[in-house]
Design a protein around this motif. Structure first.
Motif, short mmCIF file in Angstrom:
data_model
loop_
_atom_site.label_atom_id
_atom_site.label_comp_id
_atom_site.label_asym_id
_atom_site.label_seq_id
_atom_site.Cartn_x
_atom_site.Cartn_y
_atom_site.Cartn_z
N SER A 35 1.44 -0.87 0.25
CA SER A 35 -0.04 -0.10 -0.07
C SER A 35 0.50 1.42 0.06
O SER A 35 0.46 2.09 -0.39
N PHE A 36 2.33 1.14 0.12
CA PHE A 36 3.28 2.15 0.22
C PHE A 36 3.98 1.92 -0.59
O PHE A 36 4.83 -0.12 -0.56
N VAL A 37 4.82 2.65 -1.28
CA VAL A 37 5.77 1.81 -2.07
C VAL A 37 7.05 3.07 -1.66
O VAL A 37 6.59 4.63 -2.07
N LYS A 38 8.24 2.68 -1.41
CA LYS A 38 9.31 4.29 -1.75
C LYS A 38 10.42 3.95 -2.61
O LYS A 38 11.60 2.40 -2.80
N SER A 39 11.16 4.46 -3.61
CA SER A 39 11.75 4.34 -5.05
C SER A 39 12.68 4.47 -4.47
O SER A 39 13.36 5.39 -2.94
N GLY A 40 14.40 4.28 -5.02
CA GLY A 40 15.42 4.20 -4.35
C GLY A 40 15.54 5.69 -4.44
O GLY A 40 17.02 6.11 -3.64
N THR A 41 15.23 6.84 -4.86
CA THR A 41 15.17 8.24 -4.82
C THR A 41 14.76 8.41 -3.34
O THR A 41 15.16 9.48 -3.33
N GLY A 42 14.12 7.94 -2.56
CA GLY A 42 14.04 8.05 -1.61
C GLY A 42 12.13 8.56 -1.45
O GLY A 42 12.08 8.89 -0.04
N LYS A 43 11.99 8.48 -2.70
CA LYS A 43 10.50 9.70 -2.57
C LYS A 43 9.19 8.34 -1.95
O LYS A 43 9.77 7.09 -2.12
#
Length: 156
Positions: A35-43
């Motif tokens: 339900s939440f994803v955090k990208s490699g850029t920190g977003k």
């Protein structure tokens, strides 16, 4: 017929969930619906569990990162990793019932996936690739494949 108090019902439900989680992990058969994803850029962004998930079925797996606003070759976004699972390992922490799970997903390239799963079904996963060195983090619920909304369109 004996009726359980609300407290007893809640404890019984929690015990049943913990047993389900244990069975899924031991049998290598589950879906983490994010339900939440955090990208490699920190977003970080709220995500759709039908488009963002990690599915494990014994020796094969799928990791999908999709978006309703980004169209890719499979119409669900730019990343779909399918492959074989190797080095599957898990540890259960007796104190709190938490599981640490790790495995490699080998498709066209290799990904390391490490997960933390709690007895209530909450889970976090980190997907790491050596090629770019990037990480993507998933947060959501671990569910049985037959109950997953995402799993139905996955062919493992």
């Amino acid at each position: 017929m004996q009726y359980l108090s609300k407290k007893e019902q809640k404890a019984a439900k929690a015990q049943q969930m913990a047993e389900t989680i244990s069975s899924m992990i031991q049998n290598q058969c589950f879906v983490l619906e994010a339900s939440f994803v955090k990208s490699g850029t920190g977003k970080s962004f709220q995500s759709s569990p039908t488009l963002n998930y990690i599915a494990v079925d014994s020796l094969t797996g799928v990791c999908r990162l999709g978006s309703n606003s980004i169209s890719g070759a499979n119409s669900t976004g730019p990343r779909l990793i399918e492959g074989n699972i190797s080095n599957y390992q898990f540890t259960r922490h007796k104190k709190n019932g938490r599981y640490d799970v790790s495995f490699d997903l080998r498709g066209t390239t290799s990904y390391e996936i490490s997960m933390t799963v709690y007895p209530n079904g909450n889970a976090r996963a980190n997907v790491h690739t050596h090629i770019s060195g990037s990480n993507i983090n998933y947060s959501g619920k671990l569910v049985p494949p037959l109950l997953s909304r995402a799993y139905k369109d996955v062919r493992l």
